[in-house]
Design an enzyme around this catalytic site. Structure first.
Site, PDB file in Angstrom:
ATOM      1  N   CYS A  31      83.606  -4.713 -35.783  1.00 14.74           N
ATOM      2  CA  CYS A  31      83.658  -6.161 -35.994  1.00 14.74           C
ATOM      3  C   CYS A  31      82.310  -6.769 -36.358  1.00 14.74           C
ATOM      4  CB  CYS A  31      84.191  -6.854 -34.743  1.00 14.74           C
ATOM      5  SG  CYS A  31      85.916  -6.477 -34.421  1.00 14.74           S
ATOM      6  N   CYS A  78      81.649  -4.993 -31.324  1.00 13.80           N
ATOM      7  CA  CYS A  78      81.899  -3.559 -31.494  1.00 13.80           C
ATOM      8  C   CYS A  78      81.404  -3.116 -32.868  1.00 13.80           C
ATOM      9  CB  CYS A  78      83.373  -3.220 -31.308  1.00 13.80           C
ATOM     10  SG  CYS A  78      84.417  -3.497 -32.750  1.00 13.80           S
ATOM     11  N   ASP A 123      91.454   3.187 -15.022  1.00 13.35           N
ATOM     12  CA  ASP A 123      91.557   4.027 -16.210  1.00 13.35           C
ATOM     13  C   ASP A 123      92.949   3.842 -16.784  1.00 13.35           C
ATOM     14  OD1 ASP A 123      92.932   5.761 -14.053  1.00 13.35           O
ATOM     15  OD2 ASP A 123      93.433   6.776 -15.914  1.00 13.35           O
TER      16      ASP A 123
END
Lengths: 498, 404
Positions: free
Chosen positions: B315, B312, B272
């Site tokens: 894009c 994504c 993370d």
């Protein structure tokens, strides 16, 4: 809506001209119902409102969320959001070589009607005076003069659906001399003529759309713009597809020969009551800048048209809820009862209150979605009301039921941007945004927050241990101006025993 | 007595050269693929994104911060609402960290004792005490699928070995108190955190103690605080070498793409970091060829996608249901409208999650060494620019980046 023909298939309509059909009216100076159709776009049933954008987006709403949750009507985009003063060069969007550069650049949905104006609404007054050929714009880095040729060329390049003609209006000036008003009329006429010529002589491939033009109607007495209006009627009326109206009360004086055209309001309303007033004068498409300003203040709209039927109360109801109030912190209820928007169906007041107080961007987004939905359904029901002939009665009950103004702003807005200020405020010395944290703990020199895990250090040596997580800085507290506390001076209860 | 567990770890493949593993971790709110990157939604919100936007980037497990949620909205509100999933309308998994990072952050204001951490309330200066029991109680109220023990963290670069040893030993004792205090082991998984700074003996000792407590998963903590990268790699390598194969291994606070792929090769599964989402707000886009600062004027007329081929929301071209956002538009909105930050946040989260998806595929097809070589070849235009620590660490697990 009960009336009207079935909506035509969008693909059958040529892209060229706006089709505006008045579906119902009871004469001049009265509310009217219409259907505004641009080829290839979703038809808009009017009265309706256009989304008011900033740099191509509805503030707080990324384009995917706009399409998902708020893309039902058209949008108003200002050219001044796309030209820059520095560096001195062609605005980047002009170099985007695709069929509809502006729409594609801002990632607007294909079926969303797109209206381009020179200035934002409301515009920030500019100090520079207009000339016979140019007006002054406020870009993100300062004022810039833009000529009518430039504006027409921008329209030709950017290919919005509708272009609002450039108007000579000295915004922010309290009184305007008769002589100046004459000039306003003269210049606006010349600039519109130029725009019309540019559009009409544009070379386009067969089937390729040009753009439609809305002629500005100046916020001055009809007599003083009669010269402009005469020319508009004499030789430009066939080339324009609508009117952009800066003062709704002038609808009274509008020449009959312009009544068939759709009317876009750039008269800035302060409240839902003023929207109703504009609609009652016969406005078709409205812009509602107070949606975003209420959102910025954390105010979630809570009004319906007509108002709910409840036992008469002596107190008028508020038009919006201040979501900064801690009383919402545990309310697992929607912002407005029965509201079908994303924020109300998926989230609750407690979360939204938390997001605001934690200064998380999502809080403003959720209120923005809700506020757009409330205004959307406000317009849907006022159309129904006009259709049923109950509009005037409903306006009266609305005015009796709700407070005349939106509630006072108490909470902090997100970080202020240049366009939030009037130009004279720019001159003031004080900071536009309060300093968040002065970097000092207990007045004992710079405190540097250091992370062990959960935090990737920056590559730059000097930034390696510095944490700039705003949330964390808030937790450490010490807002600017808070009383400095000397850590060592504070007593921990157990110390006394120990 | 073995500790109850609310997860199952399904090991699906191992790299035949490195220590990399691919698995599926079955958690109370659905399965997640390992290795995994987890975005950090500190205050129950991922920097302007809706839960649906986060979901669309492929995220099924994200972080919340225990300490932040304990202050706002507070435990009573979380209890009243029924936990953090309901609070933020997140139907997938949540991991909450155990506060240790905040303790270090606030160390100048804090004092660590055996009982817990004493510090002054940032709000009114009143004395507060954070104990393992309180941390677990908060995390039980949050209802996170993975909760972290409270540990005693000091910066890894601290020269004070005695204090380091004390912190390590205290972390073990605090784990016992956390296990004791944990009310719902059958529906929330408590992970231990291995401490010991950069001292490999301390780390070994700590690992043995932690493993003996048999928590459902194991974290390696205290890293990513500015230590040399080769030291970091040694710690991860040493710890994973001593860990049971059938449990997930989480290296806390790691997030640069090259750190992720190397750490996976060293046998770690979960990561993370706030960096990808924070850097997005400064206009930085993560791509396979490095980080681009899209606030640079050279991008003002760059009408290509943020990264060619990226899937994504931003894009992907409109023809494929995406937005077709250009670098020029990010330049146009970044730092001027918050929506600009939302766009890059989506892209960066997608980049990180997709990287881990590609890593997982490569491991499952047993071609992870080749993946590593092509990853570094894309990121750096010349082998001489490869970071030494990465070359060294990967050589240690049988991959020579510099050979052809």
């Amino acid at each position: 809506m009960s009336q009207g023909r079935p909506t035509p298939e969008v693909s059958q309509v040529p892209r060229e001209m706006v089709d505006f059909e008045v579906l119902k009216t009871t004469g001049a100076r009265a509310p009217r119902l219409g259907r505004f159709t641009l080829g290839g776009r979703k038809p808009i049933l009017t009265p309706a409102f256009l989304g008011n954008t900033s740099r191509g987006v509805i503030p707080h709403m990324s384009p995917d969320n706009f399409g998902r949750y708020a893309g039902s009507n058209g949008v108003y985009v200002a050219l001044e959001d796309f030209v820059e003063k520095h560096p001195e060069k062609t605005p980047p969007v002009f170099e985007y070589n695709v069929p509809e550069p502006l729409r594609r650049f801002a990632a607007l949905p294909q079926d969303t009607p797109l209206v381009l104006g020179a200035r934002r609404t409301p515009p920030i007054p500019t100090p520079a005076t207009h000339t016979n050929t140019a007006i002054s714009l406020l870009t993100s880095v300062g004022y810039k003069s833009v000529s009518s040729e430039y504006y027409a060329a921008a329209a030709r390049k950017l290919r919005p659906d509708v272009v609002v003609g450039m108007a000579d209006i000295p915004f922010g000036q309290a009184t305007i001399s008769i002589k100046r008003k004459d000039k306003m009329s003269d210049r606006t006429e010349a600039w519109l003529r130029h725009l019309v010529t540019t559009r009409n002589t544009m070379a386009v491939a067969p089937g390729e759309p040009r753009f439609d033009i809305f002629a500005p109607i100046l916020p001055i007495e009809r007599d003083l713009q009669s010269w402009y209006l005469e020319h508009l009627l004499d030789d430009m009326v066939d080339s324009i597809s609508g009117l952009a109206i800066y003062d709704a009360f002038l609808l009274d004086d509008l020449p009959d020969a312009l009544h068939h055209l759709p009317r876009l309001s750039l008269h800035v309303p302060a409240s839902p009551h003023e929207l109703l007033r504009q609609v009652s004068l016969g406005m078709d498409l409205l812009t509602v800048p107070f949606i975003s300003s209420a959102t910025d203040a954390g105010i979630a709209f809570d009004f319906t048209f007509p108002p709910p039927e409840t036992p008469k109360s002596s107190v008028r109801q508020t038009l919006g809820i201040d979501m900064w109030h801690a009383e919402h912190a545990r309310a697992v209820t929607p912002l407005s009862k029965g509201c079908q928007c994303y924020a109300c169906t998926k989230h609750h007041r407690a979360y939204i209150q938390h997001l605001l107080s934690a200064k998380e961007m999502l809080g403003w987004f959720l209120i923005q979605v809700h506020n757009h939905a409330v205004v959307e359904s406000f317009f849907t029901s006022l159309r129904t009301s006009i259709d049923a002939g109950t509009f005037d009665a409903h306006v009266a009950t609305f005015e009796a039921y709700y407070e005349p103004q939106l509630p006072e702003k108490t909470g902090q807005a997100p970080r202020a941007r240049g366009y939030h200020f009037r130009s004279e405020e720019h001159a003031k010395k004080e900071k536009k945004n309060p300093k968040r944290w002065n970097g000092e703990l207990g007045g004992k020199g710079k405190a540097v927050l250091e992370g062990a895990h959960g935090q990737q250090p920056e590559k730059k040596q000097e930034m390696m241990h510095v944490i700039d997580d705003e949330a964390l800085i808030d937790l450490v507290g010490i807002e600017h101006g808070a009383e400095a506390v000397h850590v060592e001076d504070l007593k921990i209860e157990d110390d006394v025993k120990g | 007595m073995p500790m109850p567990s609310a997860l199952s770890f399904e090991l699906l493949g191992k790299c035949s050269v490195t220590k990399a593993r691919a698995a599926t971790l079955h958690l109370p709110h659905g399965p997640v693929p390992l290795p995994i990157f987890m975005p950090v939604a500190t205050q129950a919100s991922l920097k302007g994104l809706t839960p649906e936007q986060l979901e669309k980037q492929g995220c099924r497990l994200c972080l919340n911060n225990t300490y932040h949620l304990g202050l706002k909205p507070g435990q009573a509100t979380l209890d009243a609402i029924g936990g953090a999933h309901r609070f933020q309308s997140w139907p997938h998994n949540l991991l909450t960290d155990g506060d240790s990072f905040q303790m270090v952050s606030l160390l100048k204001l804090a004092q660590v004792t055996e009982e817990g951490v004493r510090f002054l309330s940032p709000h009114d200066g009143s004395p507060m005490l954070l104990t393992p029991e309180h941390s677990i109680s908060l995390q039980n109220s949050i209802g996170s699928d993975i909760m972290m023990q409270l540990d005693d963290v000091i910066v890894t670069t601290s020269p004070d070995l005695a204090r380091m040893k004390e912190a390590m030993e205290r972390s073990v004792r605090w784990l016992d108190r956390c296990i004791q205090a944990h009310k719902y082991p059958e529906r929330q998984n408590l992970f231990c955190i291995i401490q010991g700074g950069l001292d490999l003996d301390l780390r070994r000792e700590c690992t043995a103690e932690m493993v003996a407590r048999d928590t459902p998963g194991i974290a390696i903590g205290g890293l990513s605080g500015g230590e040399a990268k080769d030291e970091y790699c040694k710690v991860v390598d040493t710890c994973t070498g001593l860990l049971p194969e059938k449990k997930p291994r989480y290296v806390m606070g790691v997030g640069y793409p090259e750190d992720l792929v190397v750490s996976v090769a060293l046998g770690a599964d979960m990561f993370d970091c706030v960096w990808p989402t924070r850097t997005a707000r400064f206009g930085n886009a993560i791509t396979s060829r490095g980080v681009l600062n899209l606030r640079n004027a050279v991008y003002s007329t760059d009408f290509g996608p943020i990264e060619e081929g990226c899937q994504c929301t931003c894009c992907r071209p409109p023809e494929d249901g995406g937005l077709g956002i250009t670098r020029a538009y990010v330049y146009h909105t970044t730092a001027k409208e918050t929506a600009g930050a939302h766009l890059l946040t989506m892209h960066n989260v997608h980049y990180q999650l997709n990287l881990m998806r590609l890593v997982r595929e490569a491991i499952l097809e047993d071609r992870y060494p080749a993946f590593l070589r092509s990853f570094f070849a894309k990121l750096y235009d010349d082998k001489s620019k490869y970071p030494e620590w990465a070359v060294g660490a990967l050589k240690g697990v049988g991959v020579d980046l510099l050979s052809d």
